[in-house]
Design a protein around this motif. Structure first.
Motif, PDB file in Angstrom:
ATOM      1  N   LEU A  97     101.785  53.021  37.601  1.00 33.95           N
ATOM      2  CA  LEU A  97     100.891  53.692  36.699  1.00 33.95           C
ATOM      3  C   LEU A  97     101.504  54.416  36.257  1.00 33.95           C
ATOM      4  O   LEU A  97     101.173  55.624  34.900  1.00 33.95           O
ATOM      5  CB  LEU A  97      99.703  53.949  36.919  1.00 33.95           C
ATOM      6  N   ALA A 100     102.898  54.149  32.760  1.00 31.67           N
ATOM      7  CA  ALA A 100     102.113  54.336  31.481  1.00 31.67           C
ATOM      8  C   ALA A 100     101.852  56.326  31.015  1.00 31.67           C
ATOM      9  O   ALA A 100     102.121  57.676  30.870  1.00 31.67           O
ATOM     10  CB  ALA A 100     100.650  54.640  32.140  1.00 31.67           C
ATOM     11  N   VAL A 104      98.814  58.876  33.348  1.00 34.08           N
ATOM     12  CA  VAL A 104      98.172  58.292  33.522  1.00 34.08           C
ATOM     13  C   VAL A 104      97.501  58.064  35.147  1.00 34.08           C
ATOM     14  O   VAL A 104      96.683  58.772  36.231  1.00 34.08           O
ATOM     15  CB  VAL A 104      98.146  56.251  33.032  1.00 34.08           C
ATOM     16  N   TYR A 107      96.117  61.174  35.974  1.00 35.16           N
ATOM     17  CA  TYR A 107      94.837  60.738  36.356  1.00 35.16           C
ATOM     18  C   TYR A 107      94.274  60.419  37.175  1.00 35.16           C
ATOM     19  O   TYR A 107      93.370  60.783  38.149  1.00 35.16           O
ATOM     20  CB  TYR A 107      94.346  60.527  34.834  1.00 35.16           C
ATOM     21  N   ALA A 108      94.818  59.486  37.574  1.00 30.54           N
ATOM     22  CA  ALA A 108      94.108  58.029  38.770  1.00 30.54           C
ATOM     23  C   ALA A 108      93.888  58.853  40.200  1.00 30.54           C
ATOM     24  O   ALA A 108      93.376  58.757  40.967  1.00 30.54           O
ATOM     25  CB  ALA A 108      94.899  56.983  38.962  1.00 30.54           C
ATOM     26  N   LEU A 120      90.021  53.698  34.447  1.00 32.22           N
ATOM     27  CA  LEU A 120      91.105  54.393  33.748  1.00 32.22           C
ATOM     28  C   LEU A 120      91.677  53.218  32.329  1.00 32.22           C
ATOM     29  O   LEU A 120      90.625  52.715  31.817  1.00 32.22           O
ATOM     30  CB  LEU A 120      92.478  52.891  34.358  1.00 32.22           C
ATOM     31  N   PRO A 121      91.682  54.531  31.789  1.00 34.68           N
ATOM     32  CA  PRO A 121      91.637  54.479  30.435  1.00 34.68           C
ATOM     33  C   PRO A 121      92.469  52.913  29.772  1.00 34.68           C
ATOM     34  O   PRO A 121      93.009  51.949  30.730  1.00 34.68           O
ATOM     35  CB  PRO A 121      92.960  54.896  29.365  1.00 34.68           C
TER      36      PRO A 121
END
Length: 396
Positions: A97, A100, A104, A107-108, A120-121
């Motif tokens: 990720l 990404a 992302v 964020y994760a 996840l988005p």
């Protein structure tokens, strides 16, 4: 737990000795980064221009995943090959990720520090991953979920950005597994199907696929697990749980036992299936008693009636799964003392229960009752004589 099925499934490659030639062909001419379990990596080589980072599976946690992400970001590869068990495959999927858009990965990692479940988005995978499993049952090579270990526990990440592009099943990579490990993998795949089949929101096709795969798993184990052909069949059946309609029901959180076992495994420091072997019959007891918070009685009985017939198991699901665990000699952890049961129960409610969608309406007292009724391997040890595994969360 199952992820949203939207988007393509991985291309599945399978056969004896296929891993080396397939990964070499898929990575030809592409800058490739290999994440390989250090315990088995010498048997697996991808030719130039691949570079390799060895990962110690038992030590994988959020810090290791962040180190893997830094290696990806330092020189972004065109392709990632993940070689190892479910822990290494999950770590590789999460680390990928880093490529990404929209931060992302950050964020994760950040969200998993605050919550047990991270959605996840919605986006396609940022890089092609070739997943080559060396264990059975996790289905990480074909699914869109991953487990991340941090200081709070085993955290669940879900999103199609985690789904590999290729899955390579080669029984040569499963040859060193013990028969006990093979049976544990088969049980994991079976209970993934059973969990989906405890929901009243399934459809007829999904129920048929789940029952057929469940019966096939039991039949395959009964016929023997030592040969390469047998292990490849079990690997394909495990992968099929993600590639058929079996897990495509409308309730993504239907496998209620997973969340309980997840917390037991982390708090006691045992393998996930060892924890599951202890709690599953107690959870199914509640479903059988008609408590809809744990699952739908008719749906579970419908699934089990087909599966039990394939292996001459008791018709009652709870008694049947307990008998199967005994037949397959799946180990169970010692009974923890009541003080530890209370701590685990509180952790389950905090992470997964009460108003959360995973275990809605279930609170600490419910989990405490389940754990007290679970099938542990020995009577409770005294407070002053607890083995080290029970002290894990007491030292902050």
């Amino acid at each position: 737990m199952t992820g949203d099925f939207r988007g393509r499934v991985p291309t599945l490659w399978h056969g004896r000795g296929i891993a080396r030639q397939t990964t070499t062909r898929l990575t030809a001419g592409r800058d490739t980064l290999v994440f390989a379990d250090s315990a088995v990596a010498p048997s697996f080589l991808v030719g130039p221009p691949a570079r390799t980072m060895l990962v110690e599976a038992r030590a994988v946690d959020v810090a290791v995943v962040q180190a893997m992400a830094r290696e990806i970001s330092r020189r972004p590869p065109h392709m990632i090959v993940a070689f190892g068990g479910g822990t290494v495959l999950d770590a590789s999927k999460i680390a990928a990720l880093a490529l990404a858009r929209g931060r992302v990965f950050d964020y994760a990692i950040g969200h998993a520090a605050k919550a047990a479940l991270t959605l996840l988005p919605d986006a396609p995978p940022p890089v092609d991953i070739v997943a080559v499993p060396t264990t059975l049952g996790t289905s990480s090579e074909t699914n869109s979920v991953a487990v991340l270990q941090n200081e709070h526990g085993y955290r669940l990440l879900v999103g199609r950005a985690l789904r590999p592009r290729h899955a390579v099943l080669d029984p040569c990579n499963l040859a060193t597994l013990s028969s006990a490990s093979v049976r544990e993998g088969a049980l994991e795949a079976l209970l993934r199907l059973a969990g989906a089949s405890t929901s009243p929101r399934g459809d007829s096709r999904g129920n048929r696929d789940a029952s057929a795969l469940g019966a096939a798993l039991l039949t395959a184990v009964a016929q023997g697990t030592a040969s390469a052909a047998a292990r490849l069949r079990l690997a394909r059946l495990s992968a099929a749980t993600q590639r058929t309609a079996a897990l495509r029901g409308k309730d993504p959180y239907s496998a209620r036992h997973w969340y309980v076992a997840n917390e037991v495994a982390f708090r006691l420091g045992v393998r996930k299936m060892v924890a599951t072997a202890a709690v599953i019959a107690a959870v199914w007891d509640r479903i059988g008693a008609g408590d809809p918070r744990w699952g739908d009685r008719a749906s579970l009985h419908g699934f089990w009636s087909h599966v039990a017939a394939a292996a001459a198991l008791p018709d009652d699901p709870s008694a049947g799964i307990a008998a199967l665990i005994d037949r397959w000699a799946i180990p169970r952890p010692p009974r923890p003392p009541d003080s530890e049961i209370r701590r685990i129960s509180a952790a389950i409610e905090t992470s997964w229960g009460h108003r959360r969608p995973m275990l809605p309406g279930l609170v600490e007292e419910d989990f405490r009752d389940v754990l007290r009724d679970s099938r542990w391997s020995a009577p409770s040890v005294g407070e002053d004589h607890r083995p080290p595994m029970f002290r894990r969360e007491e030292v902050k």
